[in-house]
Design a protein around this motif. Sequence first.
Motif, short mmCIF file in Angstrom:
data_model
loop_
_atom_site.label_atom_id
_atom_site.label_comp_id
_atom_site.label_asym_id
_atom_site.label_seq_id
_atom_site.Cartn_x
_atom_site.Cartn_y
_atom_site.Cartn_z
N MET A 70 0.62 -1.22 0.16
CA MET A 70 0.11 0.02 0.06
C MET A 70 0.27 1.60 0.23
O MET A 70 0.78 2.67 -0.70
CB MET A 70 -0.89 0.48 1.18
CG MET A 70 -1.92 -1.24 1.34
SD MET A 70 -3.29 -1.31 0.43
CE MET A 70 -4.27 0.24 0.60
N ARG A 91 2.85 2.16 -3.93
CA ARG A 91 2.05 1.84 -4.15
C ARG A 91 1.44 3.56 -4.69
O ARG A 91 1.59 4.26 -5.09
CB ARG A 91 0.55 0.90 -4.86
CG ARG A 91 0.96 0.23 -5.08
CD ARG A 91 -1.12 -0.80 -4.69
NE ARG A 91 -2.32 -0.27 -5.05
CZ ARG A 91 -2.75 -0.75 -6.23
NH1 ARG A 91 -1.91 -1.12 -7.12
NH2 ARG A 91 -2.92 0.27 -6.80
N SER A 105 -7.33 -8.35 -2.84
CA SER A 105 -8.11 -7.54 -1.29
C SER A 105 -9.81 -7.41 -1.88
O SER A 105 -9.58 -6.99 -3.09
CB SER A 105 -7.03 -6.13 -1.51
OG SER A 105 -8.36 -5.43 -0.89
N VAL A 115 -11.59 -4.89 0.34
CA VAL A 115 -11.08 -3.71 -0.36
C VAL A 115 -10.79 -2.92 -1.63
O VAL A 115 -11.54 -1.95 -1.97
CB VAL A 115 -10.57 -3.33 1.00
CG1 VAL A 115 -11.03 -1.74 1.00
CG2 VAL A 115 -11.14 -3.96 2.42
N HIS A 116 -9.63 -3.27 -2.04
CA HIS A 116 -9.00 -2.50 -2.79
C HIS A 116 -8.38 -3.20 -4.26
O HIS A 116 -8.33 -2.46 -5.21
CB HIS A 116 -6.84 -2.06 -2.25
CG HIS A 116 -7.27 -1.40 -0.97
ND1 HIS A 116 -8.23 -0.41 -0.99
CD2 HIS A 116 -6.95 -1.82 0.44
CE1 HIS A 116 -7.72 0.35 0.36
NE2 HIS A 116 -7.61 -0.51 0.69
N LEU A 129 -3.71 -5.41 -6.12
CA LEU A 129 -2.80 -5.20 -6.29
C LEU A 129 -1.83 -5.44 -6.66
O LEU A 129 -1.36 -6.99 -5.52
CB LEU A 129 -2.65 -4.25 -4.69
CG LEU A 129 -3.53 -3.68 -4.42
CD1 LEU A 129 -3.69 -3.38 -2.79
CD2 LEU A 129 -4.46 -3.10 -5.21
N HIS A 177 -6.36 -9.97 1.66
CA HIS A 177 -6.93 -8.85 2.08
C HIS A 177 -8.30 -9.19 2.47
O HIS A 177 -8.94 -8.50 0.98
CB HIS A 177 -6.26 -7.42 1.86
CG HIS A 177 -6.74 -6.55 2.59
ND1 HIS A 177 -7.71 -5.20 2.48
CD2 HIS A 177 -7.90 -7.03 3.82
CE1 HIS A 177 -7.97 -4.76 3.18
NE2 HIS A 177 -7.87 -5.53 4.20
N GLY A 214 -3.84 5.85 2.31
CA GLY A 214 -5.16 5.56 1.97
C GLY A 214 -5.86 4.74 2.82
O GLY A 214 -6.90 3.72 3.30
#
Length: 317
Positions: free
Chosen positions: A25, A28, A53, A55-56, A59, A147, A182
Amino acid sequence: MSESAIKPRIGIIGTGAIGGFYGVMLARAGFDVHFLLRSEFDAVSRDGLTVDSQVHGLLKLDKVQAYACAADMPPCDWLLIGAKTTGNGGVASAIVQAAAPGAKVLLLQNGLGVEDALRAVLPDALHLLGGLCFVCVHRTGPGQITHQAFGAVNIGYHSGPADAPTRNHWVEQGASLFHQAGIDSVAMDNLDLARWQKLVWNVPYNGLSVLLNASTTPLMADADSRALIQGLMAEVVQGAQACGHVLPEGYAEHLLKVTGHMPDYRPSMYHDFTERRPLELDAIYARPLATALAAGCDMPKVRALYHALAFIDRNNR
Ligand SMILES: NC(=O)C1=CN([C@@H]2O[C@H](COP(=O)(O)OP(=O)(O)OC[C@H]3O[C@@H](n4cnc5c(N)ncnc54)[C@H](OP(=O)(O)O)[C@@H]3O)[C@@H](O)[C@H]2O)C=CC1
Ligand SMILES: CC(C)(CO)C(=O)C(=O)O
């Protein structure tokens, strides 16, 4: 801050689920992140790190600045410690080797008093902070992290060469690193209280997931396991109170509700058990038990769980 860097340079000591997730994270978000690995060094150097993830999204960090030896890392302004507490003896020398002068060392670990043992072997010039991670992540393969939920890291200053205003400055800078990536992060005035508060979740769920071979959804759905969770939570709240910490009113009930809405989750201790790694029993059980007892509070249910887990752990390796 290292002079050439616009942003602080970050080192990850222990690139597992936690170290890998937060490291990816931060990378990035444009930070210069360097990752210390052990068994997964070859795979991650070759294939990079992947965070799947919920959520994201997916990645991928293809080119990872990966190291098998801390002495090869450039001096880092912030070191994020993602090793298990059971390995803290081995990470002290890595911290010293990778730290820039006056570096901030942020211990992203569960448990009580985890900073104290490390402080004793760190140079006085290093700042030591604790980070409480409210996140559900686990490794699924070399360099592969899943995640499931959350992400916040709450930060408190433990010890080091800073006066009160400077301590706040470093805590705020730590929180700002995560904000830029984030991730929620708030400063905590009382690290000890925050650690007790986190234990209200980790004591029941981590241990019971191993003992009863169950993830959170079945543990919550069954009346007997739910009663065990509630009894353990109540004791940890009493232990915290005996040590002078006032937890928010209804905190245990709040955690039960949050867990009921979480995706089905296996705590990191469950993964340690299935992978035959040592369990974090000292940090999550033995130290809270001893600290509460010294303050006049016995926690018999927690003690019984601890003894059962100690037996399981000894026979699992
Ligand atoms: N997973 C989660 O969702 C949460 C975890 N936590 C806490 O975060 C901490 C880390 O947990 P987690 O990320 O799940 O653990 P993992 O087992 O996934 O990761 C630990 C990593 O540290 C590495 N490591 C250990 N010692 C060294 C060393 N001397 N040098 C280099 N690397 C080393 C391990 O390497 P190797 O693979 O070779 O063993 C592994 O990659 C624990 O205290 C846990 O309780 C807190 C909140 C949530
Ligand atoms: C409590 C939880 C699941 C998420 O907040 C967590 O952080 C942990 O596994 O230690």
